[in-house]
Design a protein around this motif. Structure first.
Motif, mmCIF file in Angstrom:
data_model
loop_
_atom_site.group_PDB
_atom_site.id
_atom_site.type_symbol
_atom_site.label_atom_id
_atom_site.label_comp_id
_atom_site.label_asym_id
_atom_site.label_seq_id
_atom_site.Cartn_x
_atom_site.Cartn_y
_atom_site.Cartn_z
ATOM 1 N N ASP A 131 -2.989 10.494 -3.333
ATOM 2 C CA ASP A 131 -3.622 8.877 -3.781
ATOM 3 C C ASP A 131 -2.512 8.450 -5.037
ATOM 4 N N TYR A 180 6.381 -0.548 -10.377
ATOM 5 C CA TYR A 180 5.923 -1.786 -9.797
ATOM 6 C C TYR A 180 4.431 -1.741 -9.542
ATOM 7 N N TYR A 237 0.670 -3.974 -8.058
ATOM 8 C CA TYR A 237 0.435 -4.924 -7.319
ATOM 9 C C TYR A 237 -1.326 -5.222 -7.377
ATOM 10 N N TYR A 266 1.766 -9.540 -9.184
ATOM 11 C CA TYR A 266 2.386 -8.114 -9.329
ATOM 12 C C TYR A 266 2.967 -8.211 -10.486
ATOM 13 N N ALA A 291 4.428 1.250 -6.645
ATOM 14 C CA ALA A 291 5.465 1.602 -5.820
ATOM 15 C C ALA A 291 6.788 1.975 -6.820
ATOM 16 N N LEU A 339 10.827 1.223 -6.347
ATOM 17 C CA LEU A 339 11.613 0.424 -5.626
ATOM 18 C C LEU A 339 11.966 1.033 -4.322
ATOM 19 N N ASN A 340 11.426 0.379 -3.340
ATOM 20 C CA ASN A 340 12.022 0.742 -1.953
ATOM 21 C C ASN A 340 11.389 1.936 -1.267
ATOM 22 N N THR A 341 10.152 2.284 -2.079
ATOM 23 C CA THR A 341 9.515 3.461 -1.561
ATOM 24 C C THR A 341 8.397 3.147 -0.996
ATOM 25 N N GLU A 342 7.617 4.112 -0.530
ATOM 26 C CA GLU A 342 6.147 3.828 -0.091
ATOM 27 C C GLU A 342 5.335 3.443 -1.195
ATOM 28 N N ALA A 343 4.498 2.801 -0.690
ATOM 29 C CA ALA A 343 3.303 2.389 -1.582
ATOM 30 C C ALA A 343 2.227 3.223 -1.767
ATOM 31 N N PHE A 375 -2.010 2.958 -2.718
ATOM 32 C CA PHE A 375 -3.089 2.086 -2.835
ATOM 33 C C PHE A 375 -4.371 2.964 -3.741
ATOM 34 N N HIS A 382 6.521 -0.149 6.741
ATOM 35 C CA HIS A 382 5.370 1.058 6.566
ATOM 36 C C HIS A 382 4.328 0.948 7.395
ATOM 37 N N ILE A 427 -6.843 2.651 1.431
ATOM 38 C CA ILE A 427 -5.730 2.363 2.331
ATOM 39 C C ILE A 427 -4.885 3.652 2.069
ATOM 40 N N SER A 485 -0.943 5.473 2.842
ATOM 41 C CA SER A 485 0.393 5.296 3.468
ATOM 42 C C SER A 485 0.631 6.228 4.470
ATOM 43 N N MET A 509 6.927 5.656 5.660
ATOM 44 C CA MET A 509 8.038 4.501 5.520
ATOM 45 C C MET A 509 9.188 4.699 6.155
ATOM 46 N N SER A 561 8.954 -4.447 3.592
ATOM 47 C CA SER A 561 9.461 -4.567 2.143
ATOM 48 C C SER A 561 11.125 -4.846 2.236
ATOM 49 N N TRP A 562 11.427 -5.173 1.087
ATOM 50 C CA TRP A 562 12.721 -5.407 0.742
ATOM 51 C C TRP A 562 13.457 -4.651 -0.364
ATOM 52 N N ASN A 563 14.555 -4.602 -0.535
ATOM 53 C CA ASN A 563 15.305 -3.937 -1.436
ATOM 54 C C ASN A 563 14.855 -4.125 -2.938
ATOM 55 N N GLY A 582 12.231 -5.243 -3.830
ATOM 56 C CA GLY A 582 10.859 -4.581 -4.085
ATOM 57 C C GLY A 582 9.729 -5.300 -4.594
ATOM 58 N N GLN A 583 9.739 -6.678 -4.744
ATOM 59 C CA GLN A 583 8.484 -7.187 -5.464
ATOM 60 C C GLN A 583 7.324 -7.571 -4.576
ATOM 61 N N PHE A 598 5.182 -6.661 -0.678
ATOM 62 C CA PHE A 598 5.046 -6.269 0.723
ATOM 63 C C PHE A 598 4.361 -7.104 1.500
#
Lengths: 111, 109
Positions: A1, A31, A33, A48, A94, A96-100, A102, B33, B43, B45, B48, B90-92, B94-95, B97
């Motif tokens: 987690d 990041y 959210y 976010y 997260a 940048l551009n990795t799995e999130a 929760f 994802h 939730i 993951s 990815m 998601s996008w580069n 990153g803001q 999902f």
């Protein structure tokens, strides 16, 4: 987690009262959210953050505010709770551009 | 605006069956994802993906970037696989999902 903790896990509050939900992470993710999850709508972004004191609105931000004074904490505040804000709230983090990752969710009921 | 669609909405299977859940999206993305949510639960993951295929145990996820489509496969399904499976993109930068509506899977013993 990924060390994400939401508090409280459950809350019942009265219409018109302020409510603050807390998300705490130990992973130093940039990041963070806040989402709400409602039947028929899936997960929708409320606000976010992309760094300390850097926040922005999502698609359902009306009636909510956020603050991030430390990397590890992201607070969601309902200034004056309404019944339409009854929902399950999820925090996510997260890089940048990795799995999130929760949190476990907070079930909020506004009566 | 990127729309994310999933099919089927609901799926009931017998234990041991091979299961496929599909996800399609409308705008180019950096990553897709797959998430799992058990009833009343948090939730998690699962994968990815930005290209190709990934495998973890009985779960396999594939993505076709040109066709804007991804599939999640479960081999030898088990009742503990019963959950809602959510696709998100998601996008580069990153803001955010964008999430699909989810697929509710029930695996019967």
């Amino acid at each position: 987690d990924a060390g994400i903790t939401q508090s409280p896990r459950h809350k019942v509050t009265e219409t018109g009262t302020p409510v603050t939900l807390r998300c705490h992470q130990t992973e130093n993710h940039r990041y963070m959210y806040w989402y709400r999850q409602d039947p028929g709508h899936g997960l929708r972004l409320i606000h976010y953050s992309y760094g300390v004191k850097d926040t922005d609105k999502g698609e359902v931000s009306d009636g909510y505010s956020v603050s991030r004074s430390k990397t590890e904490d992201f607070l969601l505040t309902l200034e004056s709770a309404t019944s339409s804000q009854t929902s399950v709230y999820f925090c996510a983090t997260a890089l940048l551009n990795t799995e999130a990752f929760f949190g476990q969710g907070t079930r909020l009921t506004v009566v | 605006k990127n729309e994310v669609e999933q099919s089927p909405q609901n799926l009931t299977a017998q234990e041991g069956e091979f299961i496929t859940i599909n996800c399609s999206y409308s705008v180019g993305i950096s990553a897709l994802h797959w998430l799992q949510q058990h009833p009343g639960g948090g939730i998690v993951s699962l994968f990815m993906l930005s290209s190709g295929k990934k495998k973890h145990g009985r779960l396999i996820a594939t993505i076709n970037i040109q066709e804007k489509h991804s599939s999640l496969h479960i081999t030898a399904s088990h009742p503990r696989d019963s959950a809602v499976y959510i696709c998100a993109v998601s996008w580069n930068y990153g803001q955010n999902f964008v999430f699909g509506p989810g697929t509710r899977l029930s695996v019967l013993p």
